[in-house]
Design an enzyme around this catalytic site. Sequence first.
Site, PDB file in Angstrom:
ATOM      1  N   THR A  22       3.369   4.483 -21.265  1.00 12.83           N
ATOM      2  CA  THR A  22       3.228   3.065 -20.924  1.00 12.83           C
ATOM      3  C   THR A  22       4.584   2.566 -20.429  1.00 12.83           C
ATOM      4  OG1 THR A  22       1.666   2.913 -22.734  1.00 12.83           O
ATOM      5  CG2 THR A  22       2.408   0.828 -21.797  1.00 12.83           C
ATOM      6  N   VAL A  64       4.514  10.553 -31.790  1.00 11.84           N
ATOM      7  CA  VAL A  64       3.174  10.099 -31.403  1.00 11.84           C
ATOM      8  C   VAL A  64       2.253  10.362 -32.596  1.00 11.84           C
ATOM      9  CG1 VAL A  64       3.491  10.502 -28.924  1.00 11.84           C
ATOM     10  CG2 VAL A  64       2.590  12.347 -30.336  1.00 11.84           C
ATOM     11  N   LYS A  65       1.005   9.868 -32.514  1.00 13.92           N
ATOM     12  CA  LYS A  65       0.056  10.052 -33.604  1.00 13.92           C
ATOM     13  C   LYS A  65      -0.147  11.557 -33.879  1.00 13.92           C
ATOM     14  CE  LYS A  65      -4.344   7.848 -34.768  1.00 13.92           C
ATOM     15  NZ  LYS A  65      -5.146   8.937 -35.277  1.00 13.92           N
ATOM     16  N   ALA A  66      -0.211  11.903 -35.153  1.00 11.66           N
ATOM     17  CA  ALA A  66      -0.387  13.319 -35.518  1.00 11.66           C
ATOM     18  C   ALA A  66      -1.715  13.859 -34.972  1.00 11.66           C
ATOM     19  CB  ALA A  66      -0.341  13.463 -37.029  1.00 11.66           C
ATOM     20  N   ASN A  92       3.841  12.337 -39.045  1.00 14.39           N
ATOM     21  CA  ASN A  92       3.305  12.806 -40.338  1.00 14.39           C
ATOM     22  C   ASN A  92       2.260  13.886 -40.062  1.00 14.39           C
ATOM     23  OD1 ASN A  92       4.609  11.358 -42.413  1.00 14.39           O
ATOM     24  ND2 ASN A  92       3.420   9.519 -41.902  1.00 14.39           N
ATOM     25  N   SER A 118      11.067   9.256 -42.803  1.00 15.01           N
ATOM     26  CA  SER A 118      10.584   8.197 -43.696  1.00 15.01           C
ATOM     27  C   SER A 118      11.468   6.966 -43.629  1.00 15.01           C
ATOM     28  CB  SER A 118      10.523   8.689 -45.136  1.00 15.01           C
ATOM     29  OG  SER A 118      10.069   7.622 -45.955  1.00 15.01           O
ATOM     30  N   LYS A 172       7.482  16.076 -46.486  1.00 16.80           N
ATOM     31  CA  LYS A 172       7.188  14.666 -46.180  1.00 16.80           C
ATOM     32  C   LYS A 172       5.805  14.283 -46.721  1.00 16.80           C
ATOM     33  CE  LYS A 172       7.501  10.498 -44.510  1.00 16.80           C
ATOM     34  NZ  LYS A 172       6.307   9.953 -44.019  1.00 16.80           N
ATOM     35  N   HIS A 175       6.230  13.673 -50.315  1.00 18.58           N
ATOM     36  CA  HIS A 175       6.928  12.374 -50.425  1.00 18.58           C
ATOM     37  C   HIS A 175       5.882  11.256 -50.370  1.00 18.58           C
ATOM     38  CE1 HIS A 175       8.265   8.730 -48.331  1.00 18.58           C
ATOM     39  NE2 HIS A 175       9.461   8.897 -48.891  1.00 18.58           N
ATOM     40  N   ASN A 176       4.957  11.357 -49.425  1.00 20.10           N
ATOM     41  CA  ASN A 176       3.942  10.310 -49.289  1.00 20.10           C
ATOM     42  C   ASN A 176       2.995  10.279 -50.489  1.00 20.10           C
ATOM     43  OD1 ASN A 176       5.130   9.891 -46.839  1.00 20.10           O
ATOM     44  ND2 ASN A 176       3.241   9.867 -45.673  1.00 20.10           N
ATOM     45  N   GLU A 179       4.707   8.476 -52.984  1.00 22.15           N
ATOM     46  CA  GLU A 179       4.676   7.057 -52.567  1.00 22.15           C
ATOM     47  C   GLU A 179       3.346   6.414 -53.003  1.00 22.15           C
ATOM     48  OE1 GLU A 179       5.650   6.473 -48.334  1.00 22.15           O
ATOM     49  OE2 GLU A 179       3.917   5.154 -48.171  1.00 22.15           O
ATOM     50  N   LYS A 250      -3.816   6.974 -44.153  1.00 21.54           N
ATOM     51  CA  LYS A 250      -3.733   7.783 -42.939  1.00 21.54           C
ATOM     52  C   LYS A 250      -3.958   9.266 -43.220  1.00 21.54           C
ATOM     53  CE  LYS A 250      -0.509   4.605 -40.844  1.00 21.54           C
ATOM     54  NZ  LYS A 250       0.604   4.493 -41.799  1.00 21.54           N
TER      55      LYS A 250
HETATM   56  C1  6PG Z   1       7.258   6.495 -44.720  1.00 17.50           C
HETATM   57  C2  6PG Z   1       5.832   6.188 -45.051  1.00 17.50           C
HETATM   58  C3  6PG Z   1       4.939   6.090 -43.861  1.00 17.50           C
HETATM   59  C4  6PG Z   1       3.558   5.546 -44.257  1.00 17.50           C
HETATM   60  C5  6PG Z   1       2.626   6.693 -44.501  1.00 17.50           C
HETATM   61  C6  6PG Z   1       1.528   6.431 -45.476  1.00 17.50           C
HETATM   62  O1  6PG Z   1       7.726   7.401 -45.360  1.00 17.50           O
HETATM   63  O2  6PG Z   1       7.852   5.835 -43.871  1.00 17.50           O
HETATM   64  O3  6PG Z   1       5.331   7.175 -45.909  1.00 17.50           O
HETATM   65  O4  6PG Z   1       4.930   7.351 -43.261  1.00 17.50           O
HETATM   66  O5  6PG Z   1       3.671   4.677 -45.316  1.00 17.50           O
HETATM   67  O6  6PG Z   1       2.135   7.022 -43.230  1.00 17.50           O
HETATM   68  O7  6PG Z   1       0.547   5.664 -44.899  1.00 17.50           O
HETATM   69  P1  6PG Z   1      -0.857   5.492 -45.620  1.00 17.50           P
HETATM   70  O8  6PG Z   1      -0.534   4.843 -46.945  1.00 17.50           O
HETATM   71  O9  6PG Z   1      -1.585   4.576 -44.711  1.00 17.50           O
HETATM   72  O10 6PG Z   1      -1.485   6.824 -45.754  1.00 17.50           O
END
Ligand code: 6PG
Length: 390
Positions: A22, A64-66, A92, A118, A172, A175-176, A179, A250
């Site tokens: 774009t 870009v999107k995984a 991701n 992240s 990663k 890590h998520n 999270e 995601k």
């Molecule tokens: C980061 C985050 C980021 C996002 C994840 C989780 O480390 O910056 O983890 O990558 O928060 O994609 O997203 P979902 O909670 O929607 O799965």
Amino acid sequence: MGQNLALNIADKGFPISVYNRTTSKVDETLDRARREGDLPLTGHHTPRDFVLSIKPPRSVIILVKAGSPVDQTIATLSEHMSPGDCIIDGGNEWYENTERRIHDASQKGLLYLGMGVSGGEEGARFGPSLMPGGSHEAYNNIKDILQKVAAQVEDGPCVTYIGEGGSGNFVKMVHNGIEYGDMQLISEAYDVLKHVGGLSNSELAEIFAEWNRGELESFLIEITADIFKVKDDHGEGELVDKILDKTGMKGTGKWTVQQAAELSVAAPTIAASLDCRYLSGLKEEREKASEILREAGLKDEVQNVGVHIDKKRLIDDVRQALYASKICSYAQGMNLLRSKSDQKGWNLNFGELARIWKGGCIIRAVFLDRIKQAYQRNPIWLVWLLTRIR
Ligand code: 6PG
């Protein structure tokens, strides 16, 4: 995130070329680069011009999107790349996709890194935590840049070479998962304090701000304190009470739980956080069930508990429960990483992983320093930490 990461790299004095299909996004990035201090950034409107603007050996970061968009982007760019150049995927991504791409890239003489990034948009611009895995040669080519661009903590930049193959993406992903666990634990602490303790939003803001000055100090606790103070611009009260209690995801949290099951590693906190996301999606059913339970008198029972509560004691109990659960949740993530590292021969350095999560990323937390130290004392077992952390 791509735009912000490019601006961050340029801001550290490394000339960078950018491309997006774009055109307006490229122009917008150029405009920001000018406004943010005439940063050394050039924009390109075709993949060919973009690739040829870089001196070989090239390092090209794609955000870009995984999934298939990554394959399409690689196909478009690699047409113009030469042997020795490197592709770095900062999304991701599922780690096996990265392993497949490492193999495909090597057939063309290209190097490949799957790099967990992240910290969201803000982190990308001002210092993310970076988890690159794959070609060690490719890492060495851009090590100087990554070390400057990453978040900085007292024991170094929040980046390290993670290991071979898809290890960067796998780390990663975990890590998520952690999270997800953190967010669930914070939600449950909030729920108990609000519905059992009867705390108002301003009291909750104060409690979380106080917790953020102690052992729980972390990005997610800090923003939770701030969230309670946000007013609703379109009506009465605070915005937190108007947010729809329904979430999606995601995919990385789901992959974490799938991998834990696959490797026979217990990850109950992370699994429960995933379950709660699914349950949150059943909004209609939950509303109907709550009506039935209210008619059966459950609401009165919960409210009556609140009347006899020792608030100070409850707040302290919840704080300690939250801290203990957080330790368990991080231990689950680390155990999963240990198991995968053994299976794949990645030789992950767990102390280093805890260190690079100390800054920039979403799960950054003061107590990661104690995890780092525990792993420095004993590189294999985090269980040992649990006896020492008190
Ligand atoms: C980061 C985050 C980021 C996002 C994840 C989780 O480390 O910056 O983890 O990558 O928060 O994609 O997203 P979902 O909670 O929607 O799965």
